[in-house]
Design a protein around this motif. Structure first.
Motif, mmCIF file in Angstrom:
data_model
loop_
_atom_site.group_PDB
_atom_site.id
_atom_site.type_symbol
_atom_site.label_atom_id
_atom_site.label_comp_id
_atom_site.label_asym_id
_atom_site.label_seq_id
_atom_site.Cartn_x
_atom_site.Cartn_y
_atom_site.Cartn_z
ATOM 1 N N ARG A 1 -84.388 48.459 -59.303
ATOM 2 C CA ARG A 1 -85.572 47.989 -58.572
ATOM 3 C C ARG A 1 -86.870 48.400 -59.256
ATOM 4 N NH1 ARG A 1 -84.027 50.765 -53.079
ATOM 5 N NH2 ARG A 1 -83.697 52.376 -54.654
ATOM 6 N N PHE A 2 -86.799 49.291 -60.243
ATOM 7 C CA PHE A 2 -88.007 49.813 -60.865
ATOM 8 C C PHE A 2 -88.048 49.599 -62.380
ATOM 9 C CE2 PHE A 2 -87.131 52.429 -57.095
ATOM 10 C CZ PHE A 2 -88.266 52.123 -56.361
ATOM 11 N N ARG B 1 -91.638 48.503 -63.607
ATOM 12 C CA ARG B 1 -92.771 49.350 -63.224
ATOM 13 C C ARG B 1 -93.399 50.095 -64.409
ATOM 14 N NH1 ARG B 1 -92.678 53.940 -58.509
ATOM 15 N NH2 ARG B 1 -94.866 54.459 -58.655
ATOM 16 N N LYS B 2 -92.599 50.840 -65.111
ATOM 17 C CA LYS B 2 -93.127 51.643 -66.214
ATOM 18 C C LYS B 2 -93.711 50.753 -67.308
ATOM 19 C CE LYS B 2 -91.870 55.139 -69.585
ATOM 20 N NZ LYS B 2 -90.817 55.965 -70.164
ATOM 21 N N GLU B 3 -92.995 49.706 -67.650
ATOM 22 C CA GLU B 3 -93.434 48.816 -68.727
ATOM 23 C C GLU B 3 -94.794 48.205 -68.443
ATOM 24 O OE1 GLU B 3 -92.454 47.502 -71.906
ATOM 25 O OE2 GLU B 3 -91.355 49.375 -71.818
ATOM 26 N N LEU B 4 -95.015 47.783 -67.216
ATOM 27 C CA LEU B 4 -96.271 47.104 -66.880
ATOM 28 C C LEU B 4 -97.464 48.053 -66.880
ATOM 29 C CD1 LEU B 4 -95.048 44.647 -64.136
ATOM 30 C CD2 LEU B 4 -95.725 44.117 -66.486
ATOM 31 N N HIS B 5 -97.230 49.349 -66.849
ATOM 32 C CA HIS B 5 -98.316 50.320 -66.879
ATOM 33 C C HIS B 5 -98.607 50.859 -68.282
ATOM 34 C CE1 HIS B 5 -97.523 50.381 -62.529
ATOM 35 N NE2 HIS B 5 -98.804 50.649 -62.462
ATOM 36 N N ASN C 1 -88.818 44.548 -57.831
ATOM 37 C CA ASN C 1 -89.495 44.941 -59.058
ATOM 38 C C ASN C 1 -90.969 44.532 -59.009
ATOM 39 O OD1 ASN C 1 -88.091 46.048 -61.704
ATOM 40 N ND2 ASN C 1 -86.538 44.988 -60.515
#
Length: 136
Positions: free
Chosen positions: A101-102, A105-109, A134
């Motif tokens: 589900r995540f 998240r990290k990639e988009l930041h 996601n």
């Protein structure tokens, strides 16, 4: 339409096609292009599967230029349904320590996204599933 309007104003827009039908991808790419991206493993489903398998793929490697060329799309196709189902089952069976589900998240930041794009738009399915989680 929103992405096209923002692109026309000079914004750098990143689109993510999280819908299981891949209809957004079909608006920008031909069937031949999508088939080639599928063979090259450069679709959103490929990114999600690689991320879950403890690899560390870069989302930027799955981006394909659209509109003026300063904007881009991470496309998907109808195989996203199978990838999502596979990830959900593997997660429930505890096949990986990663929570699917995540995965975005990290990639988009990361700076490699925020430095290249002004805004990220996500086409979500009309149900709360893995890809929608996601996006949230």
């Amino acid at each position: 339409n929103l992405a096209a309007a923002l692109d026309a104003l000079g914004w750098r827009v990143l689109l993510l096609d999280l819908d299981l039908q891949g209809s957004l991808s079909g608006l920008f790419f031909s069937d031949a292009d999508l088939a080639r991206y599928d063979r090259e493993d450069s679709l959103l489903n490929d990114f999600l599967e690689a991320s879950f398998d403890a690899e560390h793929p870069k989302l930027i490697d799955y981006v394909h230029p659209i509109l003026s060329g300063r904007s881009a799309l991470v496309p998907s196709n109808d195989n996203l349904f199978y990838a999502e189902s596979n990830l959900t089952i593997r997660w429930q069976l505890r096949d990986s320590t990663r929570d699917p589900r995540f995965l975005l998240r990290k990639e988009l930041h990361l700076k490699r996204i925020s430095n290249d794009y002004d805004i990220v738009l996500m086409d979500c399915p009309p149900l709360l599933n893995l890809t929608c989680a996601n996006a949230l």
